[in-house]
Design a protein around this motif. Sequence first.
Motif, PDB file in Angstrom:
ATOM      1  N   GLY A 127     -22.663  11.479   6.523  1.00  0.00           N
ATOM      2  CA  GLY A 127     -23.631  12.378   7.133  1.00  0.00           C
ATOM      3  C   GLY A 127     -23.237  12.938   8.473  1.00  0.00           C
ATOM      4  N   THR A 128     -21.988  12.736   8.881  1.00  0.00           N
ATOM      5  CA  THR A 128     -21.514  13.265  10.158  1.00  0.00           C
ATOM      6  C   THR A 128     -20.364  14.237   9.903  1.00  0.00           C
ATOM      7  OG1 THR A 128     -19.759  11.633  10.598  1.00  0.00           O
ATOM      8  CG2 THR A 128     -22.024  10.987  11.141  1.00  0.00           C
ATOM      9  N   VAL A 129     -19.932  14.905  10.976  1.00  0.00           N
ATOM     10  CA  VAL A 129     -18.802  15.836  10.848  1.00  0.00           C
ATOM     11  C   VAL A 129     -17.510  15.081  10.566  1.00  0.00           C
ATOM     12  CG1 VAL A 129     -19.841  17.605  12.317  1.00  0.00           C
ATOM     13  CG2 VAL A 129     -18.443  15.806  13.352  1.00  0.00           C
ATOM     14  N   ASN A 130     -17.519  13.769  10.827  1.00  0.00           N
ATOM     15  CA  ASN A 130     -16.328  12.950  10.591  1.00  0.00           C
ATOM     16  C   ASN A 130     -16.398  12.191   9.263  1.00  0.00           C
ATOM     17  OD1 ASN A 130     -15.120  13.572  13.142  1.00  0.00           O
ATOM     18  ND2 ASN A 130     -16.531  12.132  14.113  1.00  0.00           N
ATOM     19  N   GLU A 131     -17.280  12.622   8.375  1.00  0.00           N
ATOM     20  CA  GLU A 131     -17.427  11.931   7.094  1.00  0.00           C
ATOM     21  C   GLU A 131     -16.111  11.963   6.305  1.00  0.00           C
ATOM     22  OE1 GLU A 131     -21.051  12.350   4.548  1.00  0.00           O
ATOM     23  OE2 GLU A 131     -19.621  13.248   3.128  1.00  0.00           O
ATOM     24  N   VAL A 132     -15.744  10.799   5.764  1.00  0.00           N
ATOM     25  CA  VAL A 132     -14.534  10.683   4.947  1.00  0.00           C
ATOM     26  C   VAL A 132     -14.899   9.931   3.665  1.00  0.00           C
ATOM     27  CG1 VAL A 132     -12.207   9.741   4.753  1.00  0.00           C
ATOM     28  CG2 VAL A 132     -13.004  10.649   6.948  1.00  0.00           C
ATOM     29  N   ARG A 133     -14.724  10.599   2.533  1.00  0.00           N
ATOM     30  CA  ARG A 133     -14.960   9.942   1.251  1.00  0.00           C
ATOM     31  C   ARG A 133     -13.642   9.306   0.810  1.00  0.00           C
ATOM     32  NH1 ARG A 133     -18.696  14.540  -1.829  1.00  0.00           N
ATOM     33  NH2 ARG A 133     -20.361  14.562  -0.250  1.00  0.00           N
ATOM     34  N   ALA A 134     -13.456   8.072   1.243  1.00  0.00           N
ATOM     35  CA  ALA A 134     -12.157   7.412   1.092  1.00  0.00           C
ATOM     36  C   ALA A 134     -11.885   6.959  -0.331  1.00  0.00           C
ATOM     37  CB  ALA A 134     -12.076   6.222   2.050  1.00  0.00           C
ATOM     38  N   LEU A 135     -12.907   6.493  -1.028  1.00  0.00           N
ATOM     39  CA  LEU A 135     -12.771   6.092  -2.428  1.00  0.00           C
ATOM     40  C   LEU A 135     -13.863   6.782  -3.224  1.00  0.00           C
ATOM     41  CD1 LEU A 135     -12.202   2.220  -2.032  1.00  0.00           C
ATOM     42  CD2 LEU A 135     -10.458   3.997  -2.355  1.00  0.00           C
ATOM     43  N   GLN A 136     -13.481   7.408  -4.337  1.00  0.00           N
ATOM     44  CA  GLN A 136     -14.438   8.189  -5.118  1.00  0.00           C
ATOM     45  C   GLN A 136     -14.397   7.775  -6.595  1.00  0.00           C
ATOM     46  OE1 GLN A 136     -15.030  12.395  -4.001  1.00  0.00           O
ATOM     47  NE2 GLN A 136     -13.167  12.223  -2.774  1.00  0.00           N
ATOM     48  N   GLY A 137     -14.947   6.597  -6.845  1.00  0.00           N
ATOM     49  CA  GLY A 137     -15.048   6.146  -8.229  1.00  0.00           C
ATOM     50  C   GLY A 137     -13.751   5.606  -8.799  1.00  0.00           C
ATOM     51  N   VAL A 138     -13.113   4.686  -8.089  1.00  0.00           N
ATOM     52  CA  VAL A 138     -11.836   4.133  -8.532  1.00  0.00           C
ATOM     53  C   VAL A 138     -12.057   3.036  -9.576  1.00  0.00           C
ATOM     54  CG1 VAL A 138      -9.775   2.849  -7.849  1.00  0.00           C
ATOM     55  CG2 VAL A 138     -10.664   4.668  -6.371  1.00  0.00           C
ATOM     56  N   ASP A 139     -11.436   3.199 -10.736  1.00  0.00           N
ATOM     57  CA  ASP A 139     -11.412   2.188 -11.793  1.00  0.00           C
ATOM     58  C   ASP A 139      -9.966   1.750 -11.977  1.00  0.00           C
ATOM     59  OD1 ASP A 139     -14.194   2.345 -12.539  1.00  0.00           O
ATOM     60  OD2 ASP A 139     -13.730   4.251 -13.502  1.00  0.00           O
ATOM     61  N   LEU A 140      -9.722   0.444 -11.956  1.00  0.00           N
ATOM     62  CA  LEU A 140      -8.355  -0.049 -12.068  1.00  0.00           C
ATOM     63  C   LEU A 140      -8.379  -1.492 -12.569  1.00  0.00           C
ATOM     64  CD1 LEU A 140      -5.333   0.576 -11.475  1.00  0.00           C
ATOM     65  CD2 LEU A 140      -5.686  -0.402  -9.201  1.00  0.00           C
ATOM     66  N   THR A 141      -7.474  -1.807 -13.478  1.00  0.00           N
ATOM     67  CA  THR A 141      -7.347  -3.170 -13.983  1.00  0.00           C
ATOM     68  C   THR A 141      -5.894  -3.621 -13.883  1.00  0.00           C
ATOM     69  OG1 THR A 141      -9.178  -2.887 -15.536  1.00  0.00           O
ATOM     70  CG2 THR A 141      -7.665  -4.708 -15.962  1.00  0.00           C
ATOM     71  N   LEU A 142      -5.670  -4.795 -13.288  1.00  0.00           N
ATOM     72  CA  LEU A 142      -4.337  -5.384 -13.203  1.00  0.00           C
ATOM     73  C   LEU A 142      -4.302  -6.615 -14.094  1.00  0.00           C
ATOM     74  CD1 LEU A 142      -4.610  -3.858 -10.346  1.00  0.00           C
ATOM     75  CD2 LEU A 142      -2.911  -5.497  -9.555  1.00  0.00           C
ATOM     76  N   ASP A 143      -3.340  -6.644 -15.006  1.00  0.00           N
ATOM     77  CA  ASP A 143      -3.145  -7.831 -15.823  1.00  0.00           C
ATOM     78  C   ASP A 143      -2.418  -8.894 -15.013  1.00  0.00           C
ATOM     79  OD1 ASP A 143      -4.288  -6.568 -18.030  1.00  0.00           O
ATOM     80  OD2 ASP A 143      -2.362  -5.679 -18.613  1.00  0.00           O
ATOM     81  N   GLU A 144      -2.576 -10.131 -15.418  1.00  0.00           N
ATOM     82  CA  GLU A 144      -1.910 -11.214 -14.709  1.00  0.00           C
ATOM     83  C   GLU A 144      -0.399 -11.026 -14.768  1.00  0.00           C
ATOM     84  OE1 GLU A 144      -2.044 -16.072 -14.288  1.00  0.00           O
ATOM     85  OE2 GLU A 144      -3.232 -15.052 -15.826  1.00  0.00           O
ATOM     86  N   GLY A 145       0.244 -11.180 -13.607  1.00  0.00           N
ATOM     87  CA  GLY A 145       1.688 -11.055 -13.517  1.00  0.00           C
ATOM     88  C   GLY A 145       2.200  -9.643 -13.355  1.00  0.00           C
ATOM     89  N   SER A 146       1.321  -8.659 -13.343  1.00  0.00           N
ATOM     90  CA  SER A 146       1.759  -7.268 -13.196  1.00  0.00           C
ATOM     91  C   SER A 146       2.056  -6.948 -11.733  1.00  0.00           C
ATOM     92  CB  SER A 146       0.705  -6.304 -13.743  1.00  0.00           C
ATOM     93  OG  SER A 146      -0.502  -6.419 -13.026  1.00  0.00           O
ATOM     94  N   PHE A 147       2.950  -5.999 -11.526  1.00  0.00           N
ATOM     95  CA  PHE A 147       3.385  -5.574 -10.198  1.00  0.00           C
ATOM     96  C   PHE A 147       3.155  -4.070 -10.127  1.00  0.00           C
ATOM     97  CE2 PHE A 147       7.385  -5.501  -7.203  1.00  0.00           C
ATOM     98  CZ  PHE A 147       6.621  -4.886  -6.220  1.00  0.00           C
ATOM     99  N   ILE A 148       2.070  -3.673  -9.455  1.00  0.00           N
ATOM    100  CA  ILE A 148       1.682  -2.264  -9.391  1.00  0.00           C
ATOM    101  C   ILE A 148       1.977  -1.690  -8.011  1.00  0.00           C
ATOM    102  CG2 ILE A 148      -0.262  -0.662  -9.486  1.00  0.00           C
ATOM    103  CD1 ILE A 148      -1.508  -2.264 -11.615  1.00  0.00           C
ATOM    104  N   VAL A 149       2.602  -0.528  -8.006  1.00  0.00           N
ATOM    105  CA  VAL A 149       2.892   0.197  -6.778  1.00  0.00           C
ATOM    106  C   VAL A 149       1.891   1.337  -6.640  1.00  0.00           C
ATOM    107  CG1 VAL A 149       4.616   1.543  -5.523  1.00  0.00           C
ATOM    108  CG2 VAL A 149       5.348  -0.357  -6.983  1.00  0.00           C
ATOM    109  N   VAL A 150       1.294   1.457  -5.446  1.00  0.00           N
ATOM    110  CA  VAL A 150       0.313   2.510  -5.176  1.00  0.00           C
ATOM    111  C   VAL A 150       0.935   3.529  -4.236  1.00  0.00           C
ATOM    112  CG1 VAL A 150      -2.014   3.046  -4.363  1.00  0.00           C
ATOM    113  CG2 VAL A 150      -1.539   0.814  -5.410  1.00  0.00           C
ATOM    114  N   LEU A 151       0.998   4.778  -4.695  1.00  0.00           N
ATOM    115  CA  LEU A 151       1.556   5.883  -3.922  1.00  0.00           C
ATOM    116  C   LEU A 151       0.453   6.860  -3.547  1.00  0.00           C
ATOM    117  CD1 LEU A 151       4.839   7.103  -5.679  1.00  0.00           C
ATOM    118  CD2 LEU A 151       4.656   6.173  -3.374  1.00  0.00           C
TER     119      LEU A 151
END
Length: 270
Positions: free
Chosen positions: A14-38
């Motif tokens: 509600g301010t001029v500095n509003e930042v919508r940092a996450l907008q409905g993130v769905d993510l599943t990591l299986d055990e032992g997986s190695f995920i890189v986020v870019l």
Amino acid sequence: MLELQGLRQTFNPGTVNEVRALQGVDLTLDEGSFIVVLGTNGSGKSTLLNAVAGSFFVDEGRIRLDGHDVTRWPEHRRASLIGRVFQNPFSGTAPGMSIAENFALAARRGRARGLGWALAPDLMGALRERVAGLRMGLENRLDNAIGSLSGGQRQALTLLMATWLRPRLLLLDEHTAALDPKSADQVISLSDEVIRRDGLTTLMVTHSMAQAVAYGDRIIMMHRGQVVHDFRGAEKRRLRQEDLIDRFDEIRRREQLDEGAAAMLRELYV
């Protein structure tokens, strides 16, 4: 292992500095997986790691880790399940304390405190063995203040501390970005070695496309708080740095077209 459902986070709403940092993130990591986020600056990648770590409570969504709903768990409670290495080599450690004393604290992460010898002989023996595996000669300097070490040495030790108790989830938040190229190569290689050896489920944020292509079994590309690409399996193994650059260029072109269309509509209805 890790399941994120509909994560939303807005800073300064509600301010001029509003930042919508996450907008409905769905993510599943299986055990032992190695995920890189870019992602580019402001894409939400570090906010995502902070949300998982419990640095703040998300506005909306659910976070499940190792069978637990941790959405409203505070950060210190999640520490029993999560190991983390920060971008700044001086974060996550007590610089005025010795290497051994820092490891003694790491060995008690997420556990009840009590009276007893922090630097027991069995801990010191295990510590020397593991630190020797870094091949940095630090096993003979365990009484040195950790703040006196170089950034690369400190980051390597921080990685060992974060994985000392074999966390259910390892978070690497651009942990080589502040290092010189030689140290960065050494630390990322060590990270991959530890992750593979211990079969750690890992979420790594990086700005390096070279690292994204060379490490991990999956790449998540974020933009404006959303997951816009998810590369895995054979597709991930075939990826080159040039392919990732093309995807980023495609996103920028699409944004320019969308902004141009919006400007035309504004002109029509003014």
